[in-house]
Design a protein around this motif. Structure first.
Motif, PDB file in Angstrom:
ATOM      1  N   GLU A 212      26.695   8.274  44.460  1.00 36.31           N
ATOM      2  CA  GLU A 212      25.433   7.565  44.231  1.00 36.31           C
ATOM      3  C   GLU A 212      25.643   6.347  43.335  1.00 36.31           C
ATOM      4  OE1 GLU A 212      24.359  11.563  45.691  1.00 36.31           O
ATOM      5  OE2 GLU A 212      25.740  10.877  44.131  1.00 36.31           O
ATOM      6  N   ASN A 213      26.556   6.475  42.379  1.00 42.43           N
ATOM      7  CA  ASN A 213      26.864   5.328  41.519  1.00 42.43           C
ATOM      8  C   ASN A 213      27.574   4.215  42.293  1.00 42.43           C
ATOM      9  OD1 ASN A 213      25.692   6.434  39.228  1.00 42.43           O
ATOM     10  ND2 ASN A 213      27.576   7.437  38.569  1.00 42.43           N
ATOM     11  N   VAL A 214      28.403   4.600  43.254  1.00 42.09           N
ATOM     12  CA  VAL A 214      29.014   3.590  44.129  1.00 42.09           C
ATOM     13  C   VAL A 214      27.926   2.904  44.959  1.00 42.09           C
ATOM     14  CG1 VAL A 214      30.527   3.233  46.116  1.00 42.09           C
ATOM     15  CG2 VAL A 214      31.280   4.691  44.230  1.00 42.09           C
ATOM     16  N   PHE A 215      26.994   3.682  45.485  1.00 43.41           N
ATOM     17  CA  PHE A 215      25.893   3.086  46.264  1.00 43.41           C
ATOM     18  C   PHE A 215      25.158   2.042  45.430  1.00 43.41           C
ATOM     19  CE2 PHE A 215      25.241   7.399  48.652  1.00 43.41           C
ATOM     20  CZ  PHE A 215      26.468   7.232  49.278  1.00 43.41           C
ATOM     21  N   ARG A 216      24.856   2.389  44.191  1.00 44.85           N
ATOM     22  CA  ARG A 216      24.128   1.448  43.320  1.00 44.85           C
ATOM     23  C   ARG A 216      24.954   0.191  43.074  1.00 44.85           C
ATOM     24  NH1 ARG A 216      23.235   6.559  40.623  1.00 44.85           N
ATOM     25  NH2 ARG A 216      21.093   7.272  41.010  1.00 44.85           N
ATOM     26  N   ALA A 217      26.261   0.364  42.912  1.00 45.54           N
ATOM     27  CA  ALA A 217      27.131  -0.780  42.626  1.00 45.54           C
ATOM     28  C   ALA A 217      27.136  -1.788  43.767  1.00 45.54           C
ATOM     29  CB  ALA A 217      28.559  -0.307  42.342  1.00 45.54           C
ATOM     30  N   VAL A 218      26.970  -1.303  45.013  1.00 52.23           N
ATOM     31  CA  VAL A 218      26.984  -2.219  46.161  1.00 52.23           C
ATOM     32  C   VAL A 218      25.575  -2.593  46.616  1.00 52.23           C
ATOM     33  CG1 VAL A 218      29.253  -1.421  46.910  1.00 52.23           C
ATOM     34  CG2 VAL A 218      27.191  -0.334  47.857  1.00 52.23           C
ATOM     35  N   GLY A 219      24.574  -2.160  45.840  1.00 44.85           N
ATOM     36  CA  GLY A 219      23.202  -2.589  46.106  1.00 44.85           C
ATOM     37  C   GLY A 219      22.365  -1.654  46.940  1.00 44.85           C
ATOM     38  N   ALA A 220      22.937  -0.538  47.400  1.00 38.65           N
ATOM     39  CA  ALA A 220      22.198   0.414  48.225  1.00 38.65           C
ATOM     40  C   ALA A 220      21.399   1.375  47.347  1.00 38.65           C
ATOM     41  CB  ALA A 220      23.157   1.188  49.125  1.00 38.65           C
ATOM     42  N   THR A 221      20.429   2.032  47.962  1.00 41.90           N
ATOM     43  CA  THR A 221      19.586   2.999  47.259  1.00 41.90           C
ATOM     44  C   THR A 221      20.052   4.412  47.566  1.00 41.90           C
ATOM     45  OG1 THR A 221      17.678   1.519  47.400  1.00 41.90           O
ATOM     46  CG2 THR A 221      17.225   3.854  46.970  1.00 41.90           C
ATOM     47  N   PRO A 222      20.390   5.212  46.547  1.00 40.45           N
ATOM     48  CA  PRO A 222      20.817   6.595  46.802  1.00 40.45           C
ATOM     49  C   PRO A 222      19.629   7.472  47.195  1.00 40.45           C
ATOM     50  CG  PRO A 222      21.509   5.834  44.614  1.00 40.45           C
ATOM     51  CD  PRO A 222      20.504   4.870  45.122  1.00 40.45           C
ATOM     52  N   ILE A 223      19.864   8.361  48.135  1.00 38.75           N
ATOM     53  CA  ILE A 223      18.874   9.346  48.549  1.00 38.75           C
ATOM     54  C   ILE A 223      19.412  10.727  48.181  1.00 38.75           C
ATOM     55  CG2 ILE A 223      17.754  10.434  50.540  1.00 38.75           C
ATOM     56  CD1 ILE A 223      16.600   7.693  49.871  1.00 38.75           C
ATOM     57  N   TYR A 224      18.597  11.501  47.507  1.00 40.26           N
ATOM     58  CA  TYR A 224      18.989  12.849  47.102  1.00 40.26           C
ATOM     59  C   TYR A 224      18.312  13.879  48.013  1.00 40.26           C
ATOM     60  CZ  TYR A 224      20.863  10.751  42.855  1.00 40.26           C
ATOM     61  OH  TYR A 224      21.588   9.988  41.970  1.00 40.26           O
ATOM     62  N   TYR A 225      19.081  14.884  48.397  1.00 40.56           N
ATOM     63  CA  TYR A 225      18.547  15.959  49.227  1.00 40.56           C
ATOM     64  C   TYR A 225      19.374  17.205  48.975  1.00 40.56           C
ATOM     65  CZ  TYR A 225      22.521  14.984  52.306  1.00 40.56           C
ATOM     66  OH  TYR A 225      23.795  14.805  52.800  1.00 40.56           O
TER      67      TYR A 225
END
Length: 300
Positions: free
Chosen positions: A184-197
């Motif tokens: 999720e931290n990688v997603f944030r670094a590249v601008g994407a939004t993390p989804i939790y499930y």
């Protein structure tokens, strides 16, 4: 390790050189773009994906001690991009380092077998590290963010860690095995939004697929449906075996659960490399069973 000279002994594994060739492509493209040098271990053997120990623990330990020794001979960490390879080889490394003190005769037995094959001995002097950990701990997320040329804004990504990356070893240095955040931290670094499930840290069902396909596909279908219900545009996984069950088997999953899914499943290096401006073609995004066009459309 200096971030300016990252270098690894690269263990690509079997699946990335066969059924998931796009993982091999995208790992090469990503590491080249980041200036990370990979020395491929051409003489490495299959880790066994956890099956060797069902017949013989000594077999699993010896095969993977040899793989680790190949990296040790280069004085480099062994880099994997497969959660299963990470779990198996990392677990062997952990066991043998522990047995160096508790049962040196067992390690000596393994090294005797390696010597007969003309291989270097296992010494326990290196580390087995997944590409995810290399990005987070060695390259660094701040540095990665600075390399982004195409922010993945608006793309909602659901991580699928799977089993082996988080819980095959006794200790996970770089994340919490039950409440992980590294992807999720990688997603944030590249601008994407993390989804939790709920299913993001559970088994994909792949180990069951050869003898209990209905149960395997039901598990995969449950995870995919949960990700869709949580608003995900795609699932991103650090494991090619998870990718096989979630992507290439998705048509079969749909038949078992009686529901259309159509959720794209990306390999971790594909997602990161997209943010670096690397073309989808170069990343093998046209090789997936489930079309990735809906993801690419979000980036235009």
């Amino acid at each position: 390790m200096s971030t300016s000279t990252l270098k690894y002994a690269y263990f690509p594994g079997c699946v990335a050189q066969g059924a998931c060739r796009e993982l091999y492509q995208s790992t090469g493209a990503l590491t080249k773009a980041l200036g990370i040098e990979l020395i491929e271990l051409k003489k490495a053997a299959c880790c066994g994906s956890g099956t060797f120990k069902e017949d013989s623990q000594l077999l699993e330990d010896t095969v993977n001690a040899r793989n680790i020794a190949l990296a040790e001979s280069l004085q480099l960490p062994l880099l994997t991009h497969c959660s299963t390879c990470q779990g198996v080889i990392g677990r062997v490394d952990e066991r043998l380092k522990d047995l160096h003190g508790k049962d040196p005769s067992y390690v000596a037995q393994i090294n005797g077998l390696l010597q007969k094959d003309g291989c270097s001995p296992y010494q326990g002097t290196t580390e087995v590290k997944h590409l995810l950990w290399a990005l987070v701990a060695d390259y660094g997320l701040e540095r990665l963010e600075k390399q982004v040329t195409r922010r993945l804004s608006g793309l909602k990504c659901a991580a699928f860690y799977g089993c082996y990356l988080l819980r095959a070893q006794k200790s996970v240095t770089y994340d919490d095995p039950f409440q992980p955040e590294s992807m999720e931290n990688v997603f944030r670094a590249v601008g994407a939004t993390p989804i939790y499930y709920r299913g993001r840290t559970q088994c994909c069902g792949w180990p069951l697929s050869s003898y209990a396909p209905k149960e395997s596909f039901s598990m995969a279908g449950m995870h995919i449906q949960e990700a869709i219900a949580s608003g995900a545009d795609c699932i991103v996984t650090p494991c090619p075996l998870c990718h096989l069950n979630l992507d290439s088997r998705q048509p079969e999953v749909e038949k078992v659960i009686g529901k259309r899914l159509g959720l794209p499943i990306l390999h971790l290096p594909q997602l990161v490399a997209l943010a670096l401006g690397i073309s989808p073609k170069e990343l093998g995004l046209d090789k997936h069973v489930v079309s990735t066009q809906s993801v690419l459309a979000k980036l235009k």
